[in-house]
Design an enzyme around this catalytic site. Structure first.
Site, PDB file in Angstrom:
ATOM      1  N   ASP A   1      -4.149   2.638  -5.052  1.00 30.09           N
ATOM      2  CA  ASP A   1      -2.718   2.621  -4.760  1.00 30.09           C
ATOM      3  C   ASP A   1      -2.358   1.381  -3.948  1.00 30.09           C
ATOM      4  OD1 ASP A   1      -4.075   3.344  -2.514  1.00 30.09           O
ATOM      5  OD2 ASP A   1      -2.760   5.001  -1.945  1.00 30.09           O
TER       6      ASP A   1
ATOM      7  N   ASN B   1      -1.081  13.182  -5.589  1.00 27.24           N
ATOM      8  CA  ASN B   1      -2.251  13.502  -6.415  1.00 27.24           C
ATOM      9  C   ASN B   1      -2.748  14.917  -6.151  1.00 27.24           C
ATOM     10  OD1 ASN B   1      -3.087  11.767  -8.369  1.00 27.24           O
ATOM     11  ND2 ASN B   1      -4.240  10.437  -6.997  1.00 27.24           N
TER      12      ASN B   1
ATOM     13  N   ASP C   1      -0.575   9.369 -11.851  1.00 35.45           N
ATOM     14  CA  ASP C   1      -0.494   8.252 -12.799  1.00 35.45           C
ATOM     15  C   ASP C   1       0.963   7.886 -13.087  1.00 35.45           C
ATOM     16  OD1 ASP C   1      -3.200   8.178 -12.848  1.00 35.45           O
ATOM     17  OD2 ASP C   1      -3.437   9.035 -14.865  1.00 35.45           O
TER      18      ASP C   1
ATOM     19  N   ASP D   1       0.872  -1.180   0.000  1.00 33.49           N
ATOM     20  CA  ASP D   1       0.000   0.000   0.000  1.00 33.49           C
ATOM     21  C   ASP D   1       0.908   1.228   0.000  1.00 33.49           C
ATOM     22  OD1 ASP D   1      -3.180   0.503   0.911  1.00 33.49           O
ATOM     23  OD2 ASP D   1      -1.783   2.187   1.249  1.00 33.49           O
TER      24      ASP D   1
END
Lengths: 343, 195
Positions: free
Chosen positions: A240, A205, A214, A197
């Site tokens: 993610d 982001n 991305d 994770d």
């Protein structure tokens, strides 16, 4: 009626030539109109009426003169009563001191011919109104068919995407792809499951935008692939979240080493658009030999629980789920492995 | 073959004979697509295979299937829009026949990939017309024959349409208008909304 030179036109011939005409005195009194225009006007037209009682013109308010319209490049007129069908045309002065208007439908009223029940014989062959109607109708048919095709292709694409086993962004297996791999994974041979994770991904982001996010995800995918064996499977199972299946690898020391390498690799910044995007990762690992009968669902849940311990222990580290009979080991410094009991 | 022909055959067979027959025709013709698209192009051999399989299943000659296709395209309730477009050709059946030379260009104005053979109507007097029709795409003359017959009905005219002997590079259709106003025909308003 005398034209320049010596042509005499009978009003009937004029009507044949210009079925959408109006002839008026310069005072505005209507003298005659073409048959097609008369059909469109219907009961709105009465004998000896005034042009501006029948039609309103885009002139300054109160203007009711025919003279300024004569010779103007375009004259726009609109019925005063009933449906306010619009026309455009032009007016010329005739030698007998009258004005001759030739009119055509405004584009907006063309589609249904101003509501008048006209037929093909109402239009002379030089008038392309019918061709316009044909094209408008044909175009909307073709457009409808094209839009239907786009819909069907979109549907097909959605279905293909839903059926796909690969994550389009990273090229890794997606959850469906992972399920396929797990079905094929022989439960007879030992294997490990590693949940990954990303830490601080949301921050990337939020700070640098989704394109940066991305780029990070693609870099993560590449780095994960580089740090496992070709026989291992790397899947992106959430925004993610990643999951790695490591067949025939149950050696804790090796797993520790791989996990440390992965965390270090993922902490190397990703450069996107001149920005250094920094993330880290928390890992949770479950090993099949810890189970009497390896239940994949349970192993994933346990790896998740181990991952949660990595998160709550300060992130940027990995945790290997402990055998049920083992007591939890004392916590080590960040980045090293520790064992956690099943919650 | 372009999608226009393929799609037309599909609509005709599905609507007239049902989905099961269409599925069987598709299977027989070894066509991989479940449905043809009007807007797309397909390999030329596909039509011939589909047509051949359809003729076999319907126990008709391919030419007859194509003529029925022409009838269907003009007269079936689902095909109203096409029939409307054709009615823009003229105020009565004779005017329609006279305007048939414009059809290929009119078709191309709507669907640039539509292929119709060149058509040339010649007035031979006394209600007789010779319609010369190019050979390519093959079989189209039969579709056109069916279409003309259906348009005669649409206008309420009584007419015969026979395939004459080929002349040079053209097929020849002999149209004889026996009565211009044999029946009521179908209503046609220029404005689509009014209908």
């Amino acid at each position: 009626m005398m034209f320049a030179g010596d042509i005499t036109l009978d009003p009937g011939v004029l009507g044949q030539l210009l079925p959408m005409h109006l002839r008026t005195e310069l005072s505005g009194r209507v003298l005659s109109m073409g048959a097609t225009f008369a059909r469109i006007a219907g009961s709105r037209a009465t004998p000896d009426m005034w042009l501006f009682d029948l039609l309103a013109c885009e002139l300054p308010d109160g203007e009711v003169e025919v003279a300024p319209l004569v010779g103007a490049p375009v004259v726009r007129l609109r019925f005063r009563d009933g449906r306010r069908v619009g026309f455009r045309g032009h007016a010329v002065a005739l030698p007998d001191g009258t004005a001759l208007f030739d009119l055509a439908f405004d584009l907006v009223d063309l589609a249904d011919l101003g509501g008048a029940r006209l037929t093909a014989s109402d239009f002379p062959p030089t008038d392309r109104t019918l061709d316009m109607l044909y094209l408008m109708e044909a175009k909307s048919l073709a457009m409808r068919e094209a839009l239907r095709l786009v819909d069907r292709l979109q549907d097909a694409r959605d279905r293909a995407e839903a059926a796909a086993l690969t994550d389009t962004l990273t090229g890794l297996q997606n959850r469906r792809g992972l399920d396929h791999v797990l079905q094929r994974t022989s439960l007879g041979t030992p294997f490990s499951i590693c949940q990954v994770d990303l830490d601080h991904f949301k921050r990337v982001n939020d700070s640098y935008g989704h394109a940066a996010g991305d780029a990070v995800l693609r870099a993560v995918a590449r780095r994960l692939m580089r740090n496992v064996r070709t026989s291992d499977t790397v899947a992106r199972v959430g925004g993610d979240e990643f999951l790695i299946i490591l067949p025939e690898l149950t050696d804790i020391a090796v797993l520790d080493e791989i996990a440390l390498r992965i965390v270090a690799e993922l902490e190397r910044p990703v450069v996107h658009g001149g920005q250094q995007c920094r993330i880290s990762a928390s890992l949770g690992i479950a090993v099949s030999t810890d189970y009497g009968y390896p239940d994949v669902k349970l192993m994933i849940a346990d790896a998740d629980a181990a991952l949660y311990r990595s998160k709550s222990g300060g992130r940027a580290r990995h945790t290997i789920h402990a055998r049920p009979e083992q007591a939890p080991a004392p916590p080590g410094p960040p980045g090293t492995s520790r064992r956690s009991a099943r919650p | 073959m372009n999608g226009v022909t393929a799609r037309a055959l599909q609509s005709f067979i599905q609507t007239t004979y049902g989905d099961a027959v269409w599925a069987a025709v598709l299977a027989d013709s070894r066509v991989e697509v479940p449905s043809f698209e009007l807007m797309l192009n397909y390999a030329p051999q596909l039509t011939e295979r589909v047509l051949g399989a359809a003729a076999k299943h319907l126990n008709r000659a391919p030419d007859e299937v194509l003529e029925d296709l022409g009838l269907f395209l003009v007269s079936h309730a689902d095909m109203q829009p096409l029939r409307r477009l054709l009615r823009f050709g003229g105020v009565d059946f004779a005017a329609f026949v006279q305007s048939m030379g414009d059809l290929p260009e009119r078709a191309r104005m709507v669907l640039p990939h539509a292929t119709m053979p060149p058509i040339r109507p010649v007035d031979e007097g006394d209600g007789r017309w010779a319609i010369f029709c190019g050979r390519r795409p093959e079989g189209m003359v039969h579709v056109i024959r069916g279409g003309i017959r259906a348009m005669a009905d649409d206008y309420g005219a009584l007419a015969t349409v026979e395939l004459g002997p080929d002349e040079g590079p053209n097929h020849r259709l002999d149209v004889t208008i026996l009565s211009d106003h044999f029946s009521e025909g179908r209503v046609f308003d220029l404005a689509a909304q009014a209908e």
